[in-house]
Design a protein around this motif. Sequence first.
Motif, short mmCIF file in Angstrom:
data_model
loop_
_atom_site.label_atom_id
_atom_site.label_comp_id
_atom_site.label_asym_id
_atom_site.label_seq_id
_atom_site.Cartn_x
_atom_site.Cartn_y
_atom_site.Cartn_z
N TYR A 116 0.92 -1.08 -0.21
CA TYR A 116 0.03 -0.21 0.10
C TYR A 116 0.80 1.24 -0.10
CZ TYR A 116 -3.89 -3.05 0.94
OH TYR A 116 -5.03 -3.73 0.75
N ALA A 117 0.56 2.31 -0.70
CA ALA A 117 1.16 3.39 -0.80
C ALA A 117 1.12 4.35 0.39
CB ALA A 117 0.96 4.10 -1.87
N LYS A 118 -0.11 4.19 0.95
CA LYS A 118 -0.74 5.15 2.11
C LYS A 118 -1.22 4.52 3.23
CE LYS A 118 -2.47 7.96 -1.05
NZ LYS A 118 -2.14 7.31 -2.31
N MET A 119 -1.49 5.07 4.24
CA MET A 119 -2.44 4.53 5.36
C MET A 119 -3.34 5.77 5.76
SD MET A 119 -1.86 2.04 8.67
CE MET A 119 -0.77 3.30 9.66
N SER A 120 -4.60 5.50 5.94
CA SER A 120 -5.57 6.50 6.30
C SER A 120 -6.09 6.45 7.73
CB SER A 120 -6.39 6.83 5.36
OG SER A 120 -7.27 5.89 5.06
N ILE A 121 -6.65 7.20 8.41
CA ILE A 121 -7.50 7.32 9.45
C ILE A 121 -8.34 8.42 9.54
CG2 ILE A 121 -5.80 8.11 11.20
CD1 ILE A 121 -6.84 6.01 13.33
N CYS A 122 -9.56 8.03 9.94
CA CYS A 122 -10.55 9.11 10.28
C CYS A 122 -10.82 9.33 11.86
CB CYS A 122 -12.05 8.88 9.62
SG CYS A 122 -11.79 8.78 7.77
N ILE A 123 -11.02 10.55 12.28
CA ILE A 123 -11.34 10.74 13.47
C ILE A 123 -12.29 11.71 13.73
CG2 ILE A 123 -8.92 10.08 14.63
CD1 ILE A 123 -8.27 12.98 14.46
N VAL A 124 -13.31 11.63 14.62
CA VAL A 124 -13.91 12.66 15.18
C VAL A 124 -13.44 13.97 15.60
CG1 VAL A 124 -16.10 13.08 16.81
CG2 VAL A 124 -15.82 11.01 15.62
N GLN A 125 -13.62 15.07 15.00
CA GLN A 125 -13.19 16.31 15.79
C GLN A 125 -13.34 16.35 17.10
OE1 GLN A 125 -13.84 19.83 13.38
NE2 GLN A 125 -13.18 18.83 11.59
N GLY A 126 -12.56 16.79 17.88
CA GLY A 126 -12.41 16.72 19.55
C GLY A 126 -11.85 15.71 20.18
N ASN A 127 -11.41 14.37 19.54
CA ASN A 127 -10.80 13.48 19.98
C ASN A 127 -9.21 13.88 19.65
OD1 ASN A 127 -10.10 11.00 20.99
ND2 ASN A 127 -10.98 10.01 19.37
N ASP A 128 -9.02 14.87 20.62
CA ASP A 128 -7.61 15.40 20.56
C ASP A 128 -6.62 14.36 20.89
OD1 ASP A 128 -8.72 17.76 19.67
OD2 ASP A 128 -8.93 18.61 21.69
N SER A 129 -6.80 13.54 21.75
CA SER A 129 -5.68 12.57 22.16
C SER A 129 -5.43 11.78 21.09
CB SER A 129 -5.94 11.82 23.47
OG SER A 129 -7.21 10.89 23.49
N ALA A 130 -6.47 11.23 20.47
CA ALA A 130 -6.06 10.40 19.32
C ALA A 130 -5.34 11.15 18.17
CB ALA A 130 -7.39 9.75 18.83
N SER A 131 -6.07 12.28 17.88
CA SER A 131 -5.44 13.09 16.70
C SER A 131 -3.86 13.44 16.97
CB SER A 131 -6.11 14.37 16.68
OG SER A 131 -5.37 15.32 15.71
N ASN A 132 -3.55 13.84 18.34
CA ASN A 132 -2.24 14.06 18.64
C ASN A 132 -1.37 12.88 18.62
OD1 ASN A 132 -2.89 16.65 19.40
ND2 ASN A 132 -3.08 16.48 21.60
N LEU A 133 -1.84 11.65 18.93
CA LEU A 133 -0.92 10.29 18.71
C LEU A 133 -0.94 10.03 17.32
CD1 LEU A 133 0.33 7.99 19.90
CD2 LEU A 133 -2.02 6.68 19.81
N TYR A 134 -1.57 10.26 16.50
CA TYR A 134 -1.40 10.03 14.99
C TYR A 134 -0.50 10.98 14.61
CZ TYR A 134 -5.69 7.17 16.17
OH TYR A 134 -6.59 6.13 16.50
N LYS A 135 -0.74 12.01 14.84
CA LYS A 135 0.01 13.09 14.24
C LYS A 135 1.73 12.97 14.63
CE LYS A 135 -3.60 16.38 13.05
NZ LYS A 135 -4.28 17.44 13.32
N LYS A 136 1.89 12.72 15.99
CA LYS A 136 3.01 12.34 16.48
C LYS A 136 3.82 11.31 15.82
CE LYS A 136 4.74 10.17 20.44
NZ LYS A 136 4.50 9.63 21.77
N LEU A 137 3.00 10.30 15.34
CA LEU A 137 3.61 9.16 14.51
C LEU A 137 3.51 9.70 13.01
CD1 LEU A 137 1.95 6.41 16.67
CD2 LEU A 137 4.54 7.26 16.72
N GLY A 138 3.49 10.75 12.68
CA GLY A 138 3.67 10.78 11.23
C GLY A 138 2.54 11.12 10.29
N ALA A 139 1.34 11.01 10.60
CA ALA A 139 0.03 11.27 9.93
C ALA A 139 -0.25 12.82 9.94
CB ALA A 139 -1.07 10.71 10.64
N GLU A 140 -0.66 13.05 8.65
CA GLU A 140 -0.84 14.64 8.28
C GLU A 140 -2.30 14.81 7.87
OE1 GLU A 140 1.68 14.77 4.79
OE2 GLU A 140 3.35 15.03 6.43
N HIS A 141 -3.06 15.99 8.21
CA HIS A 141 -4.07 16.52 7.89
C HIS A 141 -4.47 16.14 6.16
CE1 HIS A 141 -7.97 18.58 7.36
NE2 HIS A 141 -7.30 19.03 6.23
N PHE A 142 -5.54 15.33 5.81
CA PHE A 142 -5.82 15.06 4.47
C PHE A 142 -7.25 16.06 3.96
CE2 PHE A 142 -8.15 12.66 1.21
CZ PHE A 142 -7.14 12.79 0.13
#
Length: 168
Positions: A116-142
Amino acid sequence: MNIRLAVTDDLNNIAEVYRYNHINTYKGLLSDKYLSHLTLDYCRDKWKKYIEDTKKRIWVAYEADIFLGFVAGMEDSELPDTWYLDSLHVTEGARGKGIGTALIKIIGKYANENNYAKMSICIVQGNDSASNLYKKLGAEHFSYFYDDFCGTVSDSEKLLWRDLKIFE
């Protein structure tokens, strides 16, 4: 810690942590109507179907016989050549110990090894702890979008790991 692919015997643990985390994480972010339909039977059935689907994967983490959490994924239905991290849940007592990071790395490694070329994830806005973890591990806003949880619409965000080599 042992991380392996889930089997039917893991369903109760998966369903319990999924239900507990959903109710506690999304209270105030998603409707009470949606959250109240998350019975253990519903959750067991949802994840049983997932385990039985050969195109989907669930990994579970244990320390000895203590269940720590799980991660689930499948092909992204919207983006070509993209693996979708569908769900990540860690038990309350195991949080902050690197379990979520280890599970993300396992699923990212799987996506990379399966071309696979990429990996995605969807999060509910307001779930900041999840968002912070994913971004810390290299995920970017799409993208931002509206998600539908059984008739409950939420503001959500899709994140993308554009380089899966970080999971090698």
